[in-house]
Design an enzyme around this catalytic site. Structure first.
Site, PDB file in Angstrom:
ATOM      1  N   LEU B  60       8.946   2.973   3.367  1.00 49.06           N
ATOM      2  CA  LEU B  60       7.667   1.953   3.359  1.00 49.06           C
ATOM      3  C   LEU B  60       6.829   2.695   4.534  1.00 49.06           C
ATOM      4  O   LEU B  60       6.807   1.868   5.641  1.00 49.06           O
ATOM      5  CB  LEU B  60       8.350   0.571   3.752  1.00 49.06           C
ATOM      6  N   GLU B  62       2.912   4.018   4.476  1.00 48.30           N
ATOM      7  CA  GLU B  62       1.754   4.591   3.804  1.00 48.30           C
ATOM      8  C   GLU B  62       1.165   5.713   4.289  1.00 48.30           C
ATOM      9  O   GLU B  62       0.647   6.760   3.750  1.00 48.30           O
ATOM     10  CB  GLU B  62       0.709   3.610   3.657  1.00 48.30           C
ATOM     11  N   PRO B  91      -3.009   1.688   6.577  1.00 55.58           N
ATOM     12  CA  PRO B  91      -2.153   2.648   7.435  1.00 55.58           C
ATOM     13  C   PRO B  91      -2.438   4.036   6.987  1.00 55.58           C
ATOM     14  O   PRO B  91      -2.164   4.960   7.806  1.00 55.58           O
ATOM     15  CB  PRO B  91      -0.557   2.155   7.096  1.00 55.58           C
ATOM     16  N   HIS B 131      -4.066  -8.628  -0.616  1.00 58.01           N
ATOM     17  CA  HIS B 131      -3.537  -8.385  -2.128  1.00 58.01           C
ATOM     18  C   HIS B 131      -4.889  -8.435  -2.877  1.00 58.01           C
ATOM     19  O   HIS B 131      -4.631  -8.326  -4.152  1.00 58.01           O
ATOM     20  CB  HIS B 131      -2.685  -9.115  -2.490  1.00 58.01           C
TER      21      HIS B 131
END
Ligand code: TPP
Lengths: 388, 326
Positions: B60, B62, B91, B131
């Site tokens: 996890l 990026e 990130p 999102h």
């Protein structure tokens, strides 16, 4: 949904090639021996040489009550999501001991930086649980004042808050305050650069911060082995501070270890990492489908380690709580659930113009212009309707 | 395989499958792309069929995903990485902007970085913060990157093939709220150029230019306007870097009016660039200023307000009326 397999007509290129994927190892082989535990899954008290606490019967009942009410709140939120009252919910089911144990270790002056799943910690901080639901209902992005309970806003971007916690702790140290900071994150988050950087900063500046990693075994569909090849608590050593793994389903162990870590931090001995070894009993969130990636047997195994059940066993066996106590608590749970349900249903949608509020502390000409244009545009509908 | 009706997400899946089959150097990387098939199931079934060495569940992280993809590309692979949601690309932004975009130039063309970064983007799905964002302008502003967004299943299939084939890094924005929209995909067709805009509805009074999730809104607006006797041309831009200004110019020379629609904030956005260029190129053809319809200079709002925030039929038609009133 499923795609037809094309494996038959597709030549596999594996051949003699060495796999670059790490071999599967048994899940956490050394884990059990290193686990700090004070209450076994069978509800037996056990001693640990470094971490001891001697809670009063009232304190034990308090921890039990916190866990039961938190679980009930969480279940109600899940139901509300199913009924369309919330857009999404991230359940803490199974993680009550990790959250209540660590949360009850805090002093009032301490400060908490949560992820998006710390409903039990919020409970311990005295945050009204209905406050947590606004962002999941879609009426705000958090909305509460972090300073009123020393409980920061939920953070959705994985790992970011560990740096905020570290910086806050650096400030606490500069101020010479008698307080510590508790930062929560998941096993998946441990892969983020931000988390590594927060370890570096906290060690270098000896910041009074405790990192509380709830290793619930999964980051959505990825098991912990996809994040790390060493037990997570061992990471701390490389950064220059201690790490410890605690039975995350044991509320007493979580309480004892977090108390000790916060005390270390408050007394200038620097950061510490706690890995609470626990389990996410439900889906990652209400939009997740765990049947695609994990077996029902795994969950069944963890059910035998249920954090609430083991404390109940202890309370009953030691005669610290009777049927009347449990029945009262049941009624209190029902009342909490009803209060939450009513509050959510009554939660109003924000005004359209709320979009333009609080973007800048000092105001901004472009926002003012767009607000005015949007107001005029909205008003044109009213005028049009009145005109009919 | 020839023409088949499929959803936009299924088309991306089929495209990835084709790429994995035809080129052993193609790799899929990202969070949850394996067993789960991605949180939107876009990579469904691929790990099962191509194995964990080619469809890689990553940690996890990026920055790690894009940074290692750069290294794999340096070694001759063609990674297609998935960023789970728009708001989580940041990130990785450092790696994309400071490394991925610039290495070709720094090596005087010796190094090629055929990396595709797939990002489900945009709002309208009732999600929580981070999102629903449309950060395409932030990438289009960076030299060295190409930025595209398909609006239908056929483009989703073909543009991804072309992005993977490209020796340049391509940021491939997927309109997540259109994932389930179905349309015809001809996997045997010969696709047009990746960066060419396309007229998706002809008209004479005004040009509506849109891309990704907003193409459908623009088409709906054109249909509604037609009922009032207005003839609106709709242009699907398809690419935000480069932008096919020639096609926009040709359309505007016919219609004399231009409204650009996107979900991202209008301030310093894709629409601003188009307005400026088209004003330069078509000053004597324009009968009205180029108007933009898009998001506000505000964080993407909580989902209960997104219908107000997102350009819908009414806001587009309002802009059309204003342009026609000049
Ligand atoms: C930077 C970033 N990338 C991806 C995501 C999407 N995402 C949300 S939660 C999650 C998994 C988190 O796992 P973990 O850190 O173990 O915490 P848990 O949810 O299990 O408590 C992912 C990938 C995100 N929120 N932020």
């Amino acid at each position: 949904m499923t795609v037809e397999s094309t494996a038959a007509r597709k030549p596999r290129r594996s051949g003699a090639k060495r796999s670059t994927t790490a071999r599967d190892t048994k899940k956490q082989p050394a884990g059990q021996t290193e686990l700090v535990q004070l209450l076994t899954p069978e509800g037996e008290r056990v001693e640990h040489p470094e971490y001891a606490i001697d809670p009063t019967p009232e304190e034990l009942r308090g921890l039990y009550r916190d866990m039961v009410l938190t679980r009930r709140f969480d279940a109600e939120a899940t139901t509300l999501q199913r009924q369309g009252e919330l857009g999404l919910w991230a359940s803490l089911l199974g993680q009550e001991a990790a959250q209540i144990g660590s949360g009850r270790a805090l002093h009032d002056a301490d400060y908490v930086f949560p992820t998006y799943r710390e409903h039990g910690v919020a409970w311990c901080r005295g945050v009204d649980p209905t406050n947590l639901l606004g962002m999941f209902r879609g009426v705000n992005h958090g909305g509460w004042d972090p300073n009123s309970n020393n409980f920061h806003l939920y953070t959705i971007v994985i790992g970011s808050q560990t740096l905020h916690a570290t910086g806050y702790a650096m400030g606490v140290a500069k101020d010479g305050a008698d307080a510590a900071v508790l930062a929560y994150f998941g096993d998946g988050a441990s892969s983020q650069g931000d988390v590594a950087e927060s370890f570096t900063f906290s060690a270098v500046y000896n910041a009074p911060v405790v990192f509380f990693c709830q290793n619930n075994q999964w980051a959505i569909s990825e098991p912990t082995e996809k994040q790390t090849r060493v037990p997570l608590y061992q990471r701390a050593q490389g950064f220059g501070f201690p790490g410890v793994r605690v039975d995350g389903n044991d509320v007493l162990a979580c309480l004892a270890v977090t108390k000790a870590a916060l005390e270390r931090a408050r007394t200038g001995q620097g950061p510490m990492l706690i890995e609470a070894f626990t389990y996410r009993m439900g889906a990652h969130t209400t939009s997740d489908d765990p049947t695609r990636y994990r077996s029902p047997e795994e969950r069944e195994l963890w059910e035998t380690k249920d954090p609430i059940l083991r404390l109940r066993t202890l309370l009953t066996r030691e005669g610290l709580a009777d049927d009347a106590y449990f029945a009262d608590l049941e009624r209190e749970s029902d009342a909490l659930a009803k209060r939450v349900r009513d509050a959510v249903r009554a939660m109003p949608d924000p005004e359209d113009m709320a979009m333009f509020e609080h973007i800048y502390a000092d105001g901004h000409a472009l926002v003012d212009e767009e607000r005015a244009q949007f107001a005029e545009y909205q008003a044109s509908f009213v005028t049009a309707e009145e005109g009919i | 395989m020839a023409a088949e009706k499929m959803s936009l997400s299924k088309a991306i899946n089929a495209s990835l499958r084709t790429a994995l089959e035809t080129d052993p150097k193609v790799l899929i990387m990202g969070e949850d792309v394996g067993k789960l098939g991605g949180v939107f199931r876009v990579t469904d079934g691929l790990q099962k069929d191509f194995g964990e060495d080619r469809v890689i569940d990553t940690p996890l992280a990026e920055s790690g995903i894009v940074g290692t993809a750069i290294g794999l590309a340096l070694r001759g692979y063609r990674p297609v990485v998935e960023i789970q949601f728009d708001g989580f690309v940041f990130p990785a932004y450092d790696q994309i902007v400071t490394q991925l975009a610039k290495m070709h130039a720094r090596s005087l063309g010796k190094v090629k970085l055929p990396v595709v970064v797939r990002i489900p983007y945009g709002g309208g799905i009732g999600a929580v913060e981070h999102h629903s964002e449309s950060p395409e302008a932030l990438f289009a502003h960076v030299a060295g990157l190409k930025v595209v967004s398909p609006a239908n299943a056929s483009d989703a299939y073909w543009m991804l093939q072309q992005a993977i084939d490209s020796d340049d890094p391509v940021i491939y924005f997927e309109p997540k709220r259109r994932y389930h929209d179905k349309s015809e995909v001809d996997t045997a067709a010969i696709p047009g150029p990746l960066h060419a805009a396309r007229v998706v509805r002809q008209g004479t009074d005004l040009t509506l230019a849109a891309y990704g999730p907003m193409v459908k809104v623009a088409l709906d607006a054109a249909a509604a306007a037609a009922e009032e006797g207005k003839s609106i041309e709709v242009l699907d831009l398809r690419s935000m870097s480069p932008i096919d200004f020639d096609s926009v110019q040709r359309s505007v020379e016919r219609t004399g009016r231009l409204v650009v629609v996107h979900e991202a904030p209008v301030f310093l956005g894709t629409g601003s660039e188009i307005a400026a260029r088209i004003t330069e190129r078509c000053f004597y053809h324009l009968q009205a200023p180029v108007l933009r319809v898009g998001g506000f200079h505000s964080p993407y709002p909580p989902s209960r307000l997104e219908d107000e925030y997102l350009p819908g039929l009414d806001r587009v038609l309002d802009a059309v009326d204003r342009a026609l009133a000049y």
